[in-house]
Design an enzyme around this catalytic site. Structure first.
Site, PDB file in Angstrom:
ATOM      1  N   GLU A 116      92.101  96.354  58.702  1.00  0.00           N
ATOM      2  CA  GLU A 116      92.897  95.150  59.065  1.00  0.00           C
ATOM      3  C   GLU A 116      93.132  94.763  60.186  1.00  0.00           C
ATOM      4  OE1 GLU A 116      95.864  97.522  56.518  1.00  0.00           O
ATOM      5  OE2 GLU A 116      96.080  95.814  55.144  1.00  0.00           O
ATOM      6  N   GLU A 136      93.350 102.405  50.490  1.00  0.00           N
ATOM      7  CA  GLU A 136      94.879 102.641  50.141  1.00  0.00           C
ATOM      8  C   GLU A 136      95.140 102.987  48.712  1.00  0.00           C
ATOM      9  OE1 GLU A 136      93.744 100.234  51.964  1.00  0.00           O
ATOM     10  OE2 GLU A 136      94.899  99.924  53.728  1.00  0.00           O
TER      11      GLU A 136
END
Ligand code: COA
Length: 258
Positions: A116, A136
């Site tokens: 990210e 995740e």
């Protein structure tokens, strides 16, 4: 320049090399690192001697292996929202909207918050050993620092869903062919390649670079108003001394003196 606990900042000419420096934890982003990153960005924003940033990770193994999972245990819904909000507003969005170019030099694992972070940068250059993923879901959560928003912009909806739903990693060759990174180079050439790219960008006037970043971002956020932002900034660019010099120099067949 100030010193930091989890970050190193060095200057190479007009470029600042910002290194996330927690190699024992594969440079995972804990609260302190995010807070320091935010302060480093503020310092570099103001520093007139810096015209661009290279963001990388310490060591040869990881760029950043994600948010620090050690800080996830026991946190509640409201705290998790606060954590994501802080990361978005104080770090990721600020990098994305930074008026000076920011290049991610991806030197190894770029996972979760690490990918990210790389995606928030304007350009990504990877070493051939780099690996990318948003794992995740394997923890029962979803990306929280922009992964669900920026990954589809770079690789399209289908590949983004594939990466996010499987949680699996891809290598540098796939990342290149999917459009996740701009270039792949041998590890030993990574920083030099980023510096060369910045050196080229630095030959162009900084206001034009800032306007280009702003117009592109405006369109990605809202295609309806992005075009108007381009029209406005195109117009504004004609008000700069650099544009007068650039246009005059072209017509006089000489190099511009910005
Ligand atoms: N948060 C906290 N600590 C992390 C971390 C993270 N995201 N990623 C790695 N570390 C730590 C490990 O716990 C280990 O610490 P220790 O030596 O004190 O036990 C150290 O970094 C080295 O990692 P290790 O797992 O031993 O290396 P490896 O080569 O076996 O595996 C990875 C490398 C990247 C595959 C593995 O570390 C991993 O899966 N990390 C988590 C990635 C992730 O899920 N990120 C998204 C978080 S939302």
């Amino acid at each position: 320049m100030e010193t930091w606990n989890t970050i190193l900042v060095q200057q190479e000419g007009q470029a600042a090399i910002v290194t996330i420096n927690r190699s024992a934890k594969l440079n995972a982003l804990n609260g302190e690192t995010l807070e320091e990153l935010s302060r480093v960005l503020s310092a570099l924003e103001k520093d007139e001697s810096v015209r661009g940033i290279i963001l990388t990770g310490a060591g040869q193994k990881a760029f950043v292996a994600g948010a620090d999972i050690g800080e996830f245990e026991g946190i509640r819904v409201a705290e998790a929202k606060q954590m994501a909000h802080y990361g978005h507003t104080h770090v990721m969005d600020r990098i994305q909207n930074f008026e000076k170019p920011v290049i991610a030099a991806v030197n190894g694992f770029a996972l979760g918050g690490g990918l990210e972070l790389a995606m928030a940068c304007h350009i990504r250059i990877a070493s051939d050993s780099a690996r990318f993923g948003l794992p995740e879901v394997s923890l029962g959560i979803i990306p929280g620092y922009g992964g669900t928003q920026r990954l589809p912009q770079l690789v399209g909806r289908g590949k983004a869903l594939e990466m996010i739903m499987t949680g699996e990693m891809i290598g540098a060759a796939d990342a290149l062919s999917w459009g996740l990174v701009n270039r792949v180079v041998p590890m030993g050439e990574l920083i030099e390649t980023c510096l060369q790219l910045l050196t080229t960008i630095f030959t162009r006037p900084k206001q034009a670079i800032a306007y280009a970043i702003k117009a592109i971002q405006a369109g990605l956020e809202d295609p309806k108003t992005g075009q108007q932002t381009e029209i406005d900034l195109f117009g504004e660019s004609f008000g700069t001394a650099d544009s007068r010099e650039g246009i005059k120099a072209f017509l006089e067949r000489r190099k511009p003196n910005f």
